[in-house]
Design an enzyme around this catalytic site. Structure first.
Site, PDB file in Angstrom:
ATOM      1  N   ASP A 284      -0.912   4.682   7.987  1.00 18.69           N
ATOM      2  CA  ASP A 284      -0.683   3.923   6.753  1.00 18.69           C
ATOM      3  C   ASP A 284       0.433   2.896   6.942  1.00 18.69           C
ATOM      4  O   ASP A 284       1.453   3.175   7.568  1.00 18.69           O
ATOM      5  CB  ASP A 284      -0.286   4.929   5.662  1.00 18.69           C
ATOM      6  CG  ASP A 284      -0.115   4.291   4.308  1.00 18.69           C
ATOM      7  OD1 ASP A 284      -1.113   3.775   3.787  1.00 18.69           O
ATOM      8  OD2 ASP A 284       1.012   4.303   3.775  1.00 18.69           O
ATOM      9  N   GLU A 326      -3.882   0.512   9.192  1.00 12.70           N
ATOM     10  CA  GLU A 326      -3.950  -0.031   7.841  1.00 12.70           C
ATOM     11  C   GLU A 326      -2.868  -1.103   7.761  1.00 12.70           C
ATOM     12  O   GLU A 326      -1.703  -0.817   7.500  1.00 12.70           O
ATOM     13  CB  GLU A 326      -3.727   1.065   6.785  1.00 12.70           C
ATOM     14  CG  GLU A 326      -4.122   0.624   5.384  1.00 12.70           C
ATOM     15  CD  GLU A 326      -2.968   0.280   4.469  1.00 12.70           C
ATOM     16  OE1 GLU A 326      -3.189  -0.352   3.434  1.00 12.70           O
ATOM     17  OE2 GLU A 326      -1.806   0.649   4.767  1.00 12.70           O
TER      18      GLU A 326
END
Ligand code: GLC
Length: 657
Positions: A284, A326
């Site tokens: 992330d 991401e």
């Protein structure tokens, strides 16, 4: 020379390992460590070599890699070896993903397992389960504020249940993707609490400052991620009496990767999840990993080095596990998260194709594919052994992150064009059927992003309200056409749960104080299983979408040209409403598939002379793989109905394999 040096460095480290590790017979581990050691040592040294305790930290890192290898199950080790042998396995067209919030999909892990046949019915074989780790009660940024990186939140079930689920998926040849939130922790995480209690060791896990002097310097160049709800990048912690760096929400504390302990902890956590059965780890917010005064603190070279190091470490312990980056950043920056100057991915094998996503939404709003054509043409070439995650919607907002040069190139002015898109999607135009809401409005920059479910943004909600069958058809066609592009573009398509049955915006988040100020919750649905049953009701919206997608997925899996070997040729067509490309499998060059989508509200024509001059796609021989019929031809031109697409093959040249 290098080899000798690295050999003796490696031996020094191995000599210092704990006896319980040294005594283990872990042959494969040592082979892989030997192969990756030079890369690991030199990058680790580049980042942390100036420290007195460097050698101690290097030993600790190797210890972590070995301990997690020792814990790795035989099944997972065998999978690692199989994937090493077939190292392009993930480029195949056979993978189709879906991202789900476990609670929204089915309550908890048990519920998810019960509803797995639904996902399988569709043909999805890669599940991304959004974060389920312990997190604060109330606001937790949808689970992205993690309080314990190694435990499942009781609301979802237990770690044992997750491990069982991963086995269940493996037996069905399905992949499990789990998030590791590498950039920050929640302020309730043990590290944060110890820092708060004054432990210097843990204060050094974060960025903390006694005064505003340094924070103010950072603020000069750092943008704001959540300007409305969490302005600025620092939060005053009254208990410690310090400013803490909080780039996202004020309860998400940024980790300090200039501290090697943080890096080692995170590698341990990534490998921990690899050992629980994650086939793919979604890292992330990777763009934010390295902070430097005077920069935006995004996409820094060191962030890339950290990812390379994470990848090299994973290659040693769990080489079958892939990383997803991401990084929702500018197109030229996204591509760097595969790694530069390489053939195989050095950082993450997979990256979110945020550029394509935003361009698709541009094409919908403008009813033309000018910027989509220009933007995809400007996407830099991708490494051979790396692939895109192509998506239309996800749990986040839609950012209009196109390259301004591309916007100019097609004759728009960037600021007014973005304003138009925002207005189009958030209801400022009566003529727009889209029903979104703005997200993250920034008064200082005039920026904003867009929230809303795919179906509502595509006009289905407005069409259903009006009851107009033509509008409903248009919206259904559009949802399918957008999917046809992510399924055929090259890469792994990632569907978003609920979109397969046309889930509309959900306003219930407004009643929950911990969510009400974050419009992303309008598109994080709770699946209505009665509505899902409508997929069996012929002619219903749910049936048309679900069965359409199911068909598309089946065709994709049977079409080798859709595998990702950088085998896409964008076509220059003399019609701004169309987006067209050819997909050709390197081993079966005669079996190209022509993908063409019409974004306009009227039928559009495409001249095929260029292709037929090349000996491709002769009239009378064309078959649409999706419908199984012939496409419309008028006056020697292909006719594409409004908001529809074709996947054309030339039957005379081989057709479907
Ligand atoms: C990622 C997530 C997003 C979250 C952010 C901070 O971008 O997708 O939902 O808010 O990271 O963790």
């Amino acid at each position: 020379m290098y080899e000798q040096v690295s050999h003796s460095l490696l031996n020094d480290i191995l000599d210092q390992l704990k006896p319980e590790i040294r005594e283990r017979n872990i042959r494969h581990f040592y082979t892989r460590l030997g192969a990756n050691f030079y890369a690991i040592h030199s990058t680790f040294h580049y980042l942390y070599g100036q420290r007195d305790d460097f050698q101690e930290k290097a030993v600790r890192l190797v210890e972590v890699l070995a301990s997690q290898y020792i814990r790795r199950s035989q099944t997972r080790r065998e999978l690692d070896s199989a994937r090493e042998r077939d190292h392009n396995w993930f480029l195949s067209q056979e993978w189709v993903g879906m991202a789900v919030y476990t609670d929204g999909f089915a309550g908890n892990i048990e519920g998810l397992r019960e509803h797995l046949p639904y996902v399988q019915e569709l043909g999805v074989n890669m599940l991304h389960l959004m974060p389920m780790l312990k997190c604060p009660v109330g606001a937790s940024d949808g689970g992205y504020a993690v309080s314990d990186f190694r435990d499942i939140d009781a609301r979802f079930g237990t770690l044992d249940q997750l491990r069982d689920l991963s086995e269940h998926l493996r037996k069905r040849n399905m992949l499990l993707t789990l998030d590791v939130v590498v950039n920050h922790t929640s302020d309730e995480h043990e590290w944060a609490q110890k820092a708060r209690a004054g432990e210097a060791r843990y204060q050094d896990y974060f960025y903390m400052f006694d005064t505003r002097e340094v924070p103010d310097m950072f603020e000069e160049t750092m943008p704001e991620v959540f300007p409305e709800t969490a302005p600025g990048n620092f939060t005053w912690d009254p208990i410690m009496g310090k400013w803490v760096m909080t780039v996202f929400n004020n309860y998400q504390w940024d980790l300090n990767y200039s501290n090697p302990d943080v890096f080692i902890e995170m590698v341990d956590i990534i490998l921990f999840w690899a050992n629980q059965g994650a086939d793919i780890v979604r890292l992330d917010a990777v763009a934010f990993l390295w902070k430097k005064i005077g920069t935006t603190c995004q996409n820094e070279r060191e962030a890339h080095l950290l990812l390379q190091l994470m990848k090299d470490c994973c290659q040693v312990t769990a080489p079958g596990v892939l990383f997803i980056a991401e990084a929702i950043v500018a197109p030229v920056e996204i591509i760097k998260y595969f790694g530069e100057d390489a053939v195989i991915a050095k950082e993450c094998e997979i990256a979110y194709n945020a550029a394509l996503m935003a361009l698709l939404w541009d094409a919908v709003a403008t009813a033309n594919a000018k910027l989509l054509n220009q933007g995809t043409r400007s996407l830099p070439g991708k490494l051979d052994r790396a692939t895109w995650l192509n998506y239309i919607r996800c749990h986040d907002d839609i950012g209009l992150g196109f390259d301004d040069a591309d916007v100019f190139a097609v004759g728009y002015e960037p600021a007014p064009h973005r304003r138009f898109l925002l207005d189009y999607y958030t209801g400022a135009y009566d003529s727009s059927p889209a029903r979104g809401k703005p997200f993250g409005r920034n008064e200082k920059t005039g920026d904003a992003r867009i929230s809303g479910s795919l179906a509502s943004l595509a006009g289905l909600e407005a069409a259903l309200d009006s009851g107009d069958p033509l509008q409903i058809d248009r919206a259904v066609d559009l949802v399918l056409t957008l999917h046809s592009l992510i399924m055929s573009f090259g890469g792994i398509p990632l569907l978003y749960y609920g979109d397969e049955i046309g889930t509309l915006n959900d306003a219930s988040y407004l009643e929950d104080v911990s969510k009400a100020n974050d419009s992303r919750w309008m598109h994080r649905p709770r699946i209505d299983w009665l509505k899902a049953e409508q997929r069996h009701n012929h002619g219903s919206v749910e049936q048309r979408l679900f069965q359409g997608l199911k068909k598309m997925i089946a065709v994709r899996k049977a079409t080798p040209a859709f595998a990702d070997f950088n085998n896409r040729e964008l076509l220059t067509v003399d019609n701004p409403h169309l987006f067209a490309f050819l997909r050709t499998h390197p081993d079966w060059p005669r079996e190209s598939v022509l993908v063409v989508a019409n974004f306009d509200l009227h039928p559009q024509h495409m001249a095929m002379a260029d292709l037929s001059n090349r000996g491709l796609f002769q009239y009378g021989q064309l078959l649409d793989l999706y419908s199984g019929g012939s496409p419309a031809i008028f006056k020697d031109e292909l006719v594409i109905p409004p908001r529809r697409f074709y996947w054309l093959t030339d039957q005379g040249r081989g057709g479907l394999r």
